[in-house]
Motif scaffolding. Structure first.
Motif, PDB file in Angstrom:
ATOM      1  N   ASN A   1       6.619   6.772   9.468  1.00  0.00           N
ATOM      2  CA  ASN A   1       6.073   5.993  10.581  1.00  0.00           C
ATOM      3  C   ASN A   1       4.638   5.659  10.190  1.00  0.00           C
ATOM      4  OD1 ASN A   1       6.193   4.981  13.196  1.00  0.00           O
ATOM      5  ND2 ASN A   1       6.208   6.991  14.199  1.00  0.00           N
ATOM      6  N   ASN A   2       4.469   4.575   9.449  1.00  0.00           N
ATOM      7  CA  ASN A   2       3.268   4.425   8.625  1.00  0.00           C
ATOM      8  C   ASN A   2       2.385   3.223   8.935  1.00  0.00           C
ATOM      9  OD1 ASN A   2       1.730   4.634   5.911  1.00  0.00           O
ATOM     10  ND2 ASN A   2       2.797   2.656   5.732  1.00  0.00           N
ATOM     11  N   ALA A   3       2.936   2.164   9.510  1.00  0.00           N
ATOM     12  CA  ALA A   3       2.148   0.930   9.653  1.00  0.00           C
ATOM     13  C   ALA A   3       0.868   1.202  10.430  1.00  0.00           C
ATOM     14  CB  ALA A   3       2.968  -0.145  10.362  1.00  0.00           C
TER      15      ALA A   3
ATOM     16  N   ILE B   1     -12.691   3.236  17.264  1.00  0.00           N
ATOM     17  CA  ILE B   1     -11.342   3.048  17.823  1.00  0.00           C
ATOM     18  C   ILE B   1     -10.283   3.422  16.794  1.00  0.00           C
ATOM     19  CG2 ILE B   1      -9.850   1.478  19.117  1.00  0.00           C
ATOM     20  CD1 ILE B   1     -12.707   2.156  20.327  1.00  0.00           C
ATOM     21  N   TYR B   2     -10.513   3.080  15.541  1.00  0.00           N
ATOM     22  CA  TYR B   2      -9.595   3.529  14.481  1.00  0.00           C
ATOM     23  C   TYR B   2      -9.539   5.058  14.482  1.00  0.00           C
ATOM     24  CZ  TYR B   2      -7.550   4.190   9.833  1.00  0.00           C
ATOM     25  OH  TYR B   2      -6.734   4.577   8.791  1.00  0.00           O
ATOM     26  N   VAL B   3     -10.715   5.688  14.547  1.00  0.00           N
ATOM     27  CA  VAL B   3     -10.759   7.156  14.549  1.00  0.00           C
ATOM     28  C   VAL B   3     -10.013   7.711  15.761  1.00  0.00           C
ATOM     29  CG1 VAL B   3     -12.324   9.125  14.832  1.00  0.00           C
ATOM     30  CG2 VAL B   3     -12.852   7.340  13.145  1.00  0.00           C
TER      31      VAL B   3
ATOM     32  N   GLY C   1       0.781  -1.225   0.000  1.00  0.00           N
ATOM     33  CA  GLY C   1       0.000   0.000   0.000  1.00  0.00           C
ATOM     34  C   GLY C   1       0.819   1.284   0.000  1.00  0.00           C
ATOM     35  N   ILE C   2       0.462   2.165   0.915  1.00  0.00           N
ATOM     36  CA  ILE C   2       1.078   3.490   0.975  1.00  0.00           C
ATOM     37  C   ILE C   2       2.567   3.391   1.310  1.00  0.00           C
ATOM     38  CG2 ILE C   2       1.094   5.643   2.319  1.00  0.00           C
ATOM     39  CD1 ILE C   2      -2.036   5.243   2.547  1.00  0.00           C
ATOM     40  N   GLY C   3       2.909   2.519   2.249  1.00  0.00           N
ATOM     41  CA  GLY C   3       4.320   2.369   2.627  1.00  0.00           C
ATOM     42  C   GLY C   3       5.166   1.860   1.472  1.00  0.00           C
TER      43      GLY C   3
ATOM     44  N   VAL D   1      10.425  -1.849   6.241  1.00  0.00           N
ATOM     45  CA  VAL D   1      10.067  -2.532   7.497  1.00  0.00           C
ATOM     46  C   VAL D   1       8.619  -3.004   7.413  1.00  0.00           C
ATOM     47  CG1 VAL D   1       9.807  -2.257   9.994  1.00  0.00           C
ATOM     48  CG2 VAL D   1      11.632  -1.014   8.767  1.00  0.00           C
ATOM     49  N   ASP D   2       8.387  -4.257   7.706  1.00  0.00           N
ATOM     50  CA  ASP D   2       7.001  -4.767   7.710  1.00  0.00           C
ATOM     51  C   ASP D   2       6.947  -6.050   8.508  1.00  0.00           C
ATOM     52  OD1 ASP D   2       4.256  -5.696   6.718  1.00  0.00           O
ATOM     53  OD2 ASP D   2       4.541  -3.906   5.495  1.00  0.00           O
ATOM     54  N   ARG D   3       5.761  -6.319   9.096  1.00  0.00           N
ATOM     55  CA  ARG D   3       5.599  -7.629   9.738  1.00  0.00           C
ATOM     56  C   ARG D   3       5.373  -8.700   8.677  1.00  0.00           C
ATOM     57  NH1 ARG D   3      -0.360  -7.078  12.604  1.00  0.00           N
ATOM     58  NH2 ARG D   3      -1.560  -6.866  10.683  1.00  0.00           N
ATOM     59  N   ASP D   4       4.934  -8.281   7.486  1.00  0.00           N
ATOM     60  CA  ASP D   4       4.782  -9.182   6.347  1.00  0.00           C
ATOM     61  C   ASP D   4       6.153  -9.281   5.662  1.00  0.00           C
ATOM     62  OD1 ASP D   4       4.300 -10.391   3.911  1.00  0.00           O
ATOM     63  OD2 ASP D   4       2.385  -9.386   3.588  1.00  0.00           O
TER      64      ASP D   4
ATOM     65  N   ASP E   1      -6.679   3.784  -2.602  1.00  0.00           N
ATOM     66  CA  ASP E   1      -6.910   2.472  -3.214  1.00  0.00           C
ATOM     67  C   ASP E   1      -5.828   1.474  -2.784  1.00  0.00           C
ATOM     68  OD1 ASP E   1      -7.871   0.423  -4.706  1.00  0.00           O
ATOM     69  OD2 ASP E   1      -7.198   1.232  -6.640  1.00  0.00           O
ATOM     70  N   THR E   2      -6.025   0.891  -1.602  1.00  0.00           N
ATOM     71  CA  THR E   2      -5.120  -0.162  -1.097  1.00  0.00           C
ATOM     72  C   THR E   2      -5.973  -1.290  -0.518  1.00  0.00           C
ATOM     73  OG1 THR E   2      -5.016   0.594   1.192  1.00  0.00           O
ATOM     74  CG2 THR E   2      -3.464   1.633  -0.355  1.00  0.00           C
ATOM     75  N   ARG E   3      -5.293  -2.320  -0.014  1.00  0.00           N
ATOM     76  CA  ARG E   3      -5.995  -3.438   0.629  1.00  0.00           C
ATOM     77  C   ARG E   3      -6.923  -2.939   1.736  1.00  0.00           C
ATOM     78  NH1 ARG E   3      -6.562  -5.448   5.128  1.00  0.00           N
ATOM     79  NH2 ARG E   3      -5.221  -3.799   5.917  1.00  0.00           N
TER      80      ARG E   3
HETATM   81  P1  NDP Z   1      -2.034  -1.861   3.833  1.00  0.00           P
HETATM   82  O1  NDP Z   1      -2.745  -2.869   4.642  1.00  0.00           O
HETATM   83  O2  NDP Z   1      -2.062  -1.954   2.349  1.00  0.00           O
HETATM   84  O3  NDP Z   1      -0.510  -1.788   4.267  1.00  0.00           O
HETATM   85  C1  NDP Z   1      -0.167  -1.743   5.632  1.00  0.00           C
HETATM   86  C2  NDP Z   1       1.097  -2.535   5.859  1.00  0.00           C
HETATM   87  O4  NDP Z   1       1.462  -2.393   7.231  1.00  0.00           O
HETATM   88  C3  NDP Z   1       0.895  -4.028   5.600  1.00  0.00           C
HETATM   89  O5  NDP Z   1       2.006  -4.581   4.928  1.00  0.00           O
HETATM   90  C4  NDP Z   1       0.762  -4.579   6.999  1.00  0.00           C
HETATM   91  O6  NDP Z   1       1.114  -5.942   7.125  1.00  0.00           O
HETATM   92  C5  NDP Z   1       1.722  -3.689   7.749  1.00  0.00           C
HETATM   93  N1  NDP Z   1       1.504  -3.771   9.178  1.00  0.00           N
HETATM   94  C6  NDP Z   1       0.325  -3.834   9.850  1.00  0.00           C
HETATM   95  N2  NDP Z   1       0.525  -3.975  11.146  1.00  0.00           N
HETATM   96  C7  NDP Z   1       1.870  -4.015  11.339  1.00  0.00           C
HETATM   97  C8  NDP Z   1       2.703  -4.188  12.474  1.00  0.00           C
HETATM   98  N3  NDP Z   1       2.180  -4.370  13.707  1.00  0.00           N
HETATM   99  N4  NDP Z   1       4.038  -4.160  12.311  1.00  0.00           N
HETATM  100  C9  NDP Z   1       4.575  -4.008  11.075  1.00  0.00           C
HETATM  101  N5  NDP Z   1       3.842  -3.882   9.966  1.00  0.00           N
HETATM  102  C10 NDP Z   1       2.501  -3.872  10.084  1.00  0.00           C
HETATM  103  O7  NDP Z   1      -2.650  -0.454   4.285  1.00  0.00           O
HETATM  104  P2  NDP Z   1      -2.430   1.038   3.746  1.00  0.00           P
HETATM  105  O8  NDP Z   1      -1.202   1.149   2.950  1.00  0.00           O
HETATM  106  O9  NDP Z   1      -3.710   1.498   3.204  1.00  0.00           O
HETATM  107  O10 NDP Z   1      -2.229   1.789   5.151  1.00  0.00           O
HETATM  108  C11 NDP Z   1      -1.022   2.411   5.528  1.00  0.00           C
HETATM  109  C12 NDP Z   1      -1.343   3.501   6.527  1.00  0.00           C
HETATM  110  O11 NDP Z   1      -2.211   4.448   5.903  1.00  0.00           O
HETATM  111  C13 NDP Z   1      -2.067   3.016   7.781  1.00  0.00           C
HETATM  112  O12 NDP Z   1      -1.553   3.698   8.912  1.00  0.00           O
HETATM  113  C14 NDP Z   1      -3.510   3.414   7.521  1.00  0.00           C
HETATM  114  O13 NDP Z   1      -4.226   3.587   8.720  1.00  0.00           O
HETATM  115  C15 NDP Z   1      -3.306   4.704   6.766  1.00  0.00           C
HETATM  116  N6  NDP Z   1      -4.448   5.148   5.977  1.00  0.00           N
HETATM  117  C16 NDP Z   1      -4.920   4.412   4.915  1.00  0.00           C
HETATM  118  C17 NDP Z   1      -6.003   4.858   4.199  1.00  0.00           C
HETATM  119  C18 NDP Z   1      -6.575   4.097   3.053  1.00  0.00           C
HETATM  120  O14 NDP Z   1      -7.669   4.449   2.585  1.00  0.00           O
HETATM  121  N7  NDP Z   1      -5.920   3.064   2.540  1.00  0.00           N
HETATM  122  C19 NDP Z   1      -6.673   6.134   4.535  1.00  0.00           C
HETATM  123  C20 NDP Z   1      -6.090   6.818   5.653  1.00  0.00           C
HETATM  124  C21 NDP Z   1      -5.019   6.345   6.341  1.00  0.00           C
HETATM  125  P3  NDP Z   1      -0.068  -7.041   7.074  1.00  0.00           P
HETATM  126  O15 NDP Z   1      -0.470  -7.118   5.636  1.00  0.00           O
HETATM  127  O16 NDP Z   1       0.612  -8.287   7.585  1.00  0.00           O
HETATM  128  O17 NDP Z   1      -1.172  -6.546   7.967  1.00  0.00           O
END
Ligand code: NDP
Length: 263
Positions: free
Chosen positions: A85-87, A151-153, A16-18, A35-38, A186-188
């Motif tokens: 700092n995005n996860a 809670i997300y909010v 996604g965004i990261g 950096v990712d848990r995945d 547009d992400t998961r």
């Molecule tokens: P994705 O699920 O596509 O990507 C998030 C990534 O973070 C995944 O690879 C996920 O791994 C990883 N992750 C989750 N938890 C952890 C953890 N504890 N430690 C390390 N990695 C972790 O989501 P987005 O890219 O959409 O979201 C990224 C950020 O953007 C988030 O903070 C989200 O709240 C924010 N955001 C997104 C919006 C959207 O519409 N998409 C709108 C507003 C904010 P895994 O797949 O294993 O969970």
């Protein structure tokens, strides 16, 4: 924007965004720690970038893992200039009375504690350097409420509180701390929310959202990454404690969709 000689660390960098931020920083010359848990996703992004990137498996909710990704960045690259700092996770869509304690803890652990731990472990590196830029991923959910996502909010409001307070702390040391506030991207994550809100017709959720977005579409991960890179660059040299909304105008001109969608 030129990040030649700079090092970027991105959490949630596997998807996604990261992921878009990792690719963007690398395209503009940075070396990148993904950096990712995945672990597989992080490795795939690092492989896509090539020699300028490394993958690091870490769960941002665990202090030892966070210390580990900071150590990995320093071992491999010697410094951290940009920290995204995005996860984050979305949790479930449900009325507050239907949330279990464990649901609350899980969302807060990633979205708030994960961001806190990232700041706690990365900032000492930047303070030693006398320079650095942090971008926390907030959300428009950090600015306004959404029914059935309490809670997300709350967690994203907390991210903005951390951003503003820490910006005040480390500004005198030459470090800037900002937040991006994406709207639907547009992400998961947004596709999962659509399935939760309308399991039988998830596409109706996008239709409803888009009707309330002046630009009439979801944003792209790359469009968020562009703002993250801007905020980490010298172009944003006088910007700290700020929150940049990237939502196609949805929050500026609310159409009431987010209020009705949750009922
Ligand atoms: P994705 O699920 O596509 O990507 C998030 C990534 O973070 C995944 O690879 C996920 O791994 C990883 N992750 C989750 N938890 C952890 C953890 N504890 N430690 C390390 N990695 C972790 O989501 P987005 O890219 O959409 O979201 C990224 C950020 O953007 C988030 O903070 C989200 O709240 C924010 N955001 C997104 C919006 C959207 O519409 N998409 C709108 C507003 C904010 P895994 O797949 O294993 O969970």
């Amino acid at each position: 924007m030129d990040f030649s000689g700079k090092v970027a660390v991105v959490t949630g960098g596997g998807n996604g965004i990261g992921r878009a931020a990792c690719l963007g920083f690398a395209a503009h010359g940075a070396r990148v720690l993904v950096v990712d848990r995945d672990e597989a996703a992080a490795a795939a992004v690092a492989a896509e970038i090539g020699g300028a990137a490394l993958a690091c498996a870490a769960d941002v909710t665990r202090a030892a893992d966070v210390a580990g990704y900071v150590a990995r960045a320093l071992d491999a690259f010697g410094r951290i200039d940009c920290f995204h700092n995005n996860a984050g996770i979305e949790g479930k869509v449900a009325p507050v009375v239907e949330y279990e304690d464990a649901d609350f803890d899980a969302i807060m652990a990633v979205n708030v504690k994960g961001v806190f731990l990232g700041l706690k472990h990365v900032l000492p590196v930047m303070i030693r350097q006398g320079a650095g830029a942090v971008v926390n991923t907030g959300s428009t959910a950090g600015l306004v409420g959404t029914a059935r996502m309490p809670i997300y909010v709350a967690s994203k409001h907390a991210v903005l509180g951390l951003t503003k307070s820490v910006a005040a702390e480390v500004g005198p040391q030459g470090i800037r701390v900002n937040a991006v506030c994406p709207g639907p991207i547009d992400t998961r994550m947004i596709r999962d929310l659509a399935r939760q809100i309308s399991p039988n017709r998830p596409e109706s959720v996008e239709e409803a959202y888009v009707a309330g977005i002046p630009l009439r579409r979801y944003g792209l991960a790359e469009e968020v990454a562009n703002v993250v890179m801007f905020l980490c660059s010298g172009l944003a040299g006088n910007i700290t404690g700020a929150q940049y909304v990237i939502d196609g105008g949805r929050t500026a001109a609310p159409a009431g969709v987010s209020q009705t969608i949750g009922r």
